[in-house]
Design an enzyme around this catalytic site. Structure first.
Site, PDB file in Angstrom:
ATOM      1  N   ASP A  58      -3.152   8.508  -1.360  1.00 17.20           N
ATOM      2  CA  ASP A  58      -3.425   7.241  -0.495  1.00 17.20           C
ATOM      3  C   ASP A  58      -4.898   6.968  -0.819  1.00 17.20           C
ATOM      4  OD1 ASP A  58      -3.465   5.713   2.039  1.00 17.20           O
ATOM      5  OD2 ASP A  58      -4.422   7.238   3.446  1.00 17.20           O
TER       6      ASP A  58
ATOM      7  N   HIS B  33       3.616   6.923   5.344  1.00 12.37           N
ATOM      8  CA  HIS B  33       2.231   7.770   5.800  1.00 12.37           C
ATOM      9  C   HIS B  33       1.636   6.886   6.884  1.00 12.37           C
ATOM     10  CE1 HIS B  33       0.090   5.393   2.804  1.00 12.37           C
ATOM     11  NE2 HIS B  33      -0.818   5.588   3.605  1.00 12.37           N
TER      12      HIS B  33
ATOM     13  N   GLU C   5       0.564   5.593  12.703  1.00 11.88           N
ATOM     14  CA  GLU C   5      -0.646   5.142  13.044  1.00 11.88           C
ATOM     15  C   GLU C   5      -0.867   3.339  13.387  1.00 11.88           C
ATOM     16  OE1 GLU C   5      -4.307   6.281  10.703  1.00 11.88           O
ATOM     17  OE2 GLU C   5      -4.908   6.123  12.832  1.00 11.88           O
ATOM     18  N   ASP C   6      -0.046   2.957  12.368  1.00 12.22           N
ATOM     19  CA  ASP C   6      -0.321   1.472  12.478  1.00 12.22           C
ATOM     20  C   ASP C   6       0.934   0.622  13.002  1.00 12.22           C
ATOM     21  OD1 ASP C   6      -2.829   1.947  11.205  1.00 12.22           O
ATOM     22  OD2 ASP C   6      -1.745   1.452   9.119  1.00 12.22           O
TER      23      ASP C   6
ATOM     24  N   ASP D  96     -23.021  14.566 -26.509  1.00 10.95           N
ATOM     25  CA  ASP D  96     -21.543  15.040 -26.433  1.00 10.95           C
ATOM     26  C   ASP D  96     -20.937  14.002 -25.439  1.00 10.95           C
ATOM     27  OD1 ASP D  96     -22.721  15.894 -24.171  1.00 10.95           O
ATOM     28  OD2 ASP D  96     -21.831  17.947 -24.265  1.00 10.95           O
TER      29      ASP D  96
ATOM     30  N   HIS E  56       0.754  -1.197   0.096  1.00 13.26           N
ATOM     31  CA  HIS E  56       0.146   0.132   0.113  1.00 13.26           C
ATOM     32  C   HIS E  56       0.915   1.424   0.067  1.00 13.26           C
ATOM     33  CE1 HIS E  56      -2.862   2.985   0.876  1.00 13.26           C
ATOM     34  NE2 HIS E  56      -2.433   3.150   2.097  1.00 13.26           N
TER      35      HIS E  56
HETATM   36 MN    MN Z   1      -2.868   4.460   3.839  1.00 10.84          MN
END
Ligand code: MN
Length: 734
Positions: free
Chosen positions: A155, A88, A92-93, A276, A64
Site C-alpha cells: 500500500d 484494504h 475506512e473509506d 564503488d 489504488h
Molecule cells: Mn491504501
C-alpha cells in the site's frame, strides 16, 4: 543494465494503470483457480463500494487497491493477501462493514482487512529516533499476521509512487518521512530489499529533491561514462565462471541513490570519492555454498582482494537473514570493484525477504497458521548482527522473545511500551507520578474504560485526573509495572506516616486533656524543647510520630512536662507491679503487601499475638483490622479480601490472650494455676473460676498478657505440668 536500473528508479513514479487481467495473468502461474475467482470477486466488490471516489491523481479510486494487489501478485503472495490488498481501504473509506467482508470473503480475509484498518490508524509524525523504533515495534506487534504488514508495505509503495499528486507540500513531507523512518526499516527488517530500496529512494526524492536530483544526474552520467568498463568486468567474470564450469549469472548495477547519499553523509565524502558506485554480482544457479567459496577464490586469484573488505554473510547471515559473500578487489585499470557472490536461492531471499516464504514454503501455506510466520519473524529478530549496540540488540531480542509487550499512544501521539496486562494506572504512572496518584479513570480510543482494563496494541490512552483523588491500596493488585508499584507504595508509606503523626498528636492531646492542659501551651513550653532535644527529634511532627508509633508514651511526655519525676519512665509488663490491662495494644505495627510499619487495629475477638499468623480484613471506615485466620469472624471471608500481615514489632510489648484451663476440682487450683502463669513472667489481667459439679471439674478462664506466641507456649507448658490440669485451651472468637 546499470543505467536501466537508475532510470527505472526515476520512472517508477509514472506507472501505467493496472488492470485486473494483469493481476490474474500473474497469479495464474502459482495460485489455484478458486483464488483467481476470489480475486475477481474482490475486484468487483471494491469497484462497487469505491464507486465515484477519486484519487488525487484524478484516477478512479479503484486504481489504488488494484495497484496494491498487483504489487502483492508480483511478490507471489497468497490469495487472501491479494484479496485483502483489493479490499484494504474499504472499511475506512466506504460504508462496508467487517461482517460484510467476512460473509463475502471468509474469516482469513476479514482478519487481514481488520488488521489493515487498525494499522492505518497509526499516524507517525516527525519523531526522534527512539520514538521511531517504538513505532516500528508497535507496527510489528500489531501485525499479528505478517501478511498484514506486507499488504501495508505494498500500500505504501503505491502511495509513494503517486505522492506527487498530493496537493499539500507539508503532507508530502510527512508521508515521505514516515516512509523513510517507519516503513523502509520494516521492509529491511523483513529482508525485502527491493521494497526498502524503492521506499528509500522515493522518500528521499521528496525530502531532499535537490540532493536527489543532483545525485541522480551524477550517477547517471558516471554510470554511462563507465558502461564500457562495466561490460568489460562482467565479460571477464562470466568467462572465469564458464572456465570453472559454474553456471552463474553476472550483474553489474549501480547502487541505489539513497544508499550512495547515506554513504556520503556517513563517511563525509563527496560524490567523486565514492568508488564503488557499481556493484557486481555473481548469482550461482546451483544452491551450493561450497561453490560460492570456490567462486570467491577464483575472483581473488584473478584480482587482488582489498584487505579488510571481505565479509562472509553466508557463514554469518545478516539480521534479516541476508546471505552473500562480499569482497572488494583491485580490478582492471587498478580500480576497486565490489563483488557479491550468492546462490539463486540466497538471491531470492535477498530481494524478496520474508515474502519468499509464500513461494517456497508450500507446506507452510497449507498449515496456514500465523504461528509459523511469527516464528519466522522471531528467527529474523534473533539474528541481529547488523545492530551496533548490545543494548539495542537486547531490546530487539526481548521484542522477539516477549512480543507480548503492548504499545500504546499518548494523546500527543508518542508511543509507550508496556508489559502485557498493563492497565491505565500503569500508563498514568508512566506519564507522571502526579497523574498516577490523581488518576480516577481512563478513556481508551475515546471510550471510558475501567481502571482494570488491559491495554491493547495501538490504543490511544487518555487519563482522567481529579485534584483531590488519592491512590488506592487495591491498585497494587492490578498494576504490573514496577514504576507504578513503587509509586503507589511510596504514597502509602507517606500516608501511613501522616496517620502516625495524627495518631500521636491525638494521643498526646488526650493525655494533656486528662491533666487539664492544652497542646498549644505545651508546644510553646520550655519542657517541649527539652523533650525534643533529649530525643534528638527534628520537629514537632517527629515527636508526634514517635508517640504514634508507641516508642514514647504520651503519659511519660506529660509527666515530664508536669515534672512528675516518679512516673517519667514507662513501666513495662515485667517489672510492673500494677495489673494493667493490655488494651492499649488494640493497635500494632505490621507490614503488608510490602508496606512496612502500617498501623492496624486488632480485632477484639481473637487476640492475635506476635507469632500468630494474622490477616488483615479491609473494612470501610476503620481501615485494616487484624484477625487470626482461625477466627470465626473471618472464617467465611474470601481469601482475596484478606491480606497477609507480618508482625514488625521489635520491642517487647505485651498482648492480651484468653485461655481456659480445665482442672480436677480441688481446693487451691486457681492459686496453683495462677502461680504457674506468673512463674513465666506473664501478667494476669483477669481470672475467673467456675465449678462443674457433676464432673468435679473446675473451669478457670484467664486473661493474661504475653509478649508473643513463644511466651504463651511457655506459660501453657508450665500450666500443663500441674497434675491437676486436664486441658489448656486458647480462646478465640469471643
Ligand atoms: Mn491504501
Amino acid at each position: 543494465m546499470a543505467i536501466d536500473t537508475i532510470v527505472a528508479d526515476k520512472k517508477a513514479k509514472k506507472m501505467p494503470m493496472i488492470r485486473i487481467t494483469d493481476i490474474l495473468d500473474k497469479v495464474r502461474a502459482f495460485l489455484p483457480a478458486d483464488d483467481l475467482a476470489r480475486i475477481m470477486k474482490a475486484h468487483v466488490y471494491a469497484a462497487t463500494v469505491h464507486r465515484g471516489q477519486m484519487r488525487l491523481s484524478g484516477e478512479p479510486y479503484l486504481s489504488h487497491p488494484t495497484a496494491v494487489a498487483n504489487i502483492l501478485a508480483e511478490m507471489k503472495m497468497d490469495g487472501s493477501s491479494i484479496v485483502a490488498g483489493l479490499l484494504h481501504d474499504t472499511i475506512e473509506d466506504t460504508h462496508t462493514t467487517l461482517e460484510d467482508i467476512e460473509n463475502n470473503f471468509g474469516k482469513d480475509v476479514a482478519f487481514l482487512v481488520d488488521g489493515l484498518t487498525k494499522l492505518s490508524k497509526i499516524a507517525f509524525s516527525n519523531k526522534e529516533e527512539r520514538q521511531a523504533e517504538n513505532f516500528r515495534k508497535m507496527v510489528l506487534a500489531m501485525s499479528a499476521d505478517i501478511r498484514i504488514l506486507l499488504v501495508r508495505l505494498a500500500d505504501r509503495v503505491h502511495n509513494m509512487q503517486t505522492l506527487d499528486y498530493h496537493a499539500s507540500e507539508e503532507k508530502r513531507q510527512e508521508i515521505a518521512r514516515e516512509t523513510l523512518e517507519l516503513y523502509a526499516p520494516l521492509a529491511n527488517r523483513l529482508g525485502i530489499y527491493w521494497m526498502k530500496v524503492e521506499l528509500e529512494n522515493m522518500a528521499f526524492s521528496h525530502l531532499n529533491p535537490q540532493a536527489y536530483n543532483a545525485l541522480y544526474a551524477n550517477v547517471f552520467s558516471k554510470v554511462k561514462e563507465r558502461e564500457v568498463f562495466t561490460a568489460g568486468v562482467k565479460e571477464i567474470i562470466a568467462q572465469e565462471m564458464e572456465d570453472a564450469g559454474i553456471a552463474a549469472e553476472v550483474e553489474g548495477r549501480a547502487k541505489h541513490i539513497f544508499s550512495i547519499f547515506s554513504k556520503m553523509q556517513r563517511q563525509r565524502v563527496s560524490f567523486d570519492e565514492i568508488y564503488d558506485l557499481i556493484a557486481f554480482r555473481i548469482i550461482l544457479e546451483e544452491n551450493n555454498k561450497t561453490m560460492c567459496y570456490a567462486t570467491l577464490s577464483i575472483i581473488h586469484a584473478r584480482w587482488k582482494p582489498v584487505q579488510g573488505r571481505f565479509k562472509d554473510y553466508i557463514a554469518m547471515p545478516k539480521a534479516n537473514k541476508y546471505q552473500s559473500l562480499h569482497t572488494t578487489v583491485i580490478g582492471p585499470n587498478g580500480e576497486r570493484i565490489e563483488i557479491q557472490i550468492r546462490t539463486r536461492e540466497m538471491h531470492e531471499w535477498a530481494e524478496r525477504g520474508i515474502a519468499a516464504h509464500w513461494l517456497y514454503k508450500e507446506e507452510d501455506k497449507q498449515a496456514g497458521d500465523s504461528n509459523k510466520q511469527i516464528e519466522k519473524i522471531r528467527e529474523l529478530l534473533e539474528m541481529q548482527q547488523e545492530i551496533d549496540s548490545p543494548r539495542e540488540y537486547m531490546s530487539h531480542l526481548k521484542m522477539a522473545l516477549f512480543s507480548d509487550d503492548v504499545y500504546v499512544f499518548t494523546p500527543a501521539g508518542d508511543v509507550k511500551e508496556f508489559p502485557k496486562d498493563a492497565t491505565p494506572i500503569d500508563f498514568a504512572y508512566a506519564v507522571h507520578t502526579n497523574v498516577g496518584d490523581k488518576c480516577v479513570g481512563a478513556r481508551v480510543n475515546g471510550k471510558m474504560v475501567p481502571l482494570r482494563y488491559k491495554l491493547q496494541n495501538g490504543d490511544t490512552v487518555e487519563i482522567i485526573t481529579q485534584a483531590v483523588h488519592q491512590p488506592s491500596r487495591d491498585w497494587l493488585k492490578i498494576v504490573v509495572t514496577s514504576r507504578a508499584k513503587s509509586k503507589i507504595k511510596a504514597w502509602i508509606r507517606e500516608e501511613d506516616k501522616k496517620r502516625t503523626i495524627e495518631l500521636g498528636r491525638d494521643a498526646l492531646e488526650k493525655e494533656l486533656g486528662k491533666n487539664q492542659e492544652k497542646l498549644s501551651s505545651f508546644l510553646k513550653s520550655e519542657k517541649f524543647s527539652e523533650i525534643i532535644k533529649a530525643n534528638s527529634l527534628e520537629n514537632t511532627d517527629a515527636l508526634f510520630a514517635i508517640i504514634g508509633k508507641g516508642k514514647l508514651s504520651p503519659k511519660s511526655v506529660v509527666n515530664r512536662y508536669l515534672d512528675r519525676e516518679e512516673e517519667r519512665h514507662e513501666a513495662n509488663a515485667k517489672t510492673s507491679s500494677k495489673r494493667k490491662d493490655a488494651a492499649k495494644h488494640d493497635t500494632a505495627r505490621v507490614s503488608a503487601a510490602g508496606v512496612d510499619n502500617m498501623m492496624v487495629r486488632f480485632a477484639k475477638c481473637c487476640d492475635p499475638i506476635p507469632g500468630d499468623k494474622i490477616y488483615g480484613f479491609i473494612s470501610r471506615g476503620r481501615g485494616i483490622v487484624a484477625h487470626t485466620r482461625t477466627c470465626p469472624h473471618v472464617a467465611n471471608v474470601e481469601d482475596d479480601r484478606l491480606i497477609e500481615l507480618k508482625w514488625t514489632t521489635k520491642e517487647k510489648e505485651v498482648y492480651p490472650v484468653h485461655m481456659r484451663v480445665i482442672c480436677r476440682d480441688r481446693k487451691g487450683v486457681l492459686a496453683d494455676v495462677s502461680s504457674a502463669i506468673t512463674s513465666q513472667d506473664a501478667n494476669i489481667a483477669h481470672a475467673q473460676v467456675k465449678t462443674e459439679n457433676k464432673d468435679m471439674e473446675a473451669i478457670c478462664t484467664f486473661k493474661i498478657d504475653v509478649h508473643d506466641l513463644e511466651h504463651y507456649r511457655k506459660v501453657v507448658g508450665a500450666v500443663n505440668k500441674l497434675t491437676c490440669v486436664l486441658s489448656v485451651e486458647r480462646l478465640r472468637g469471643r
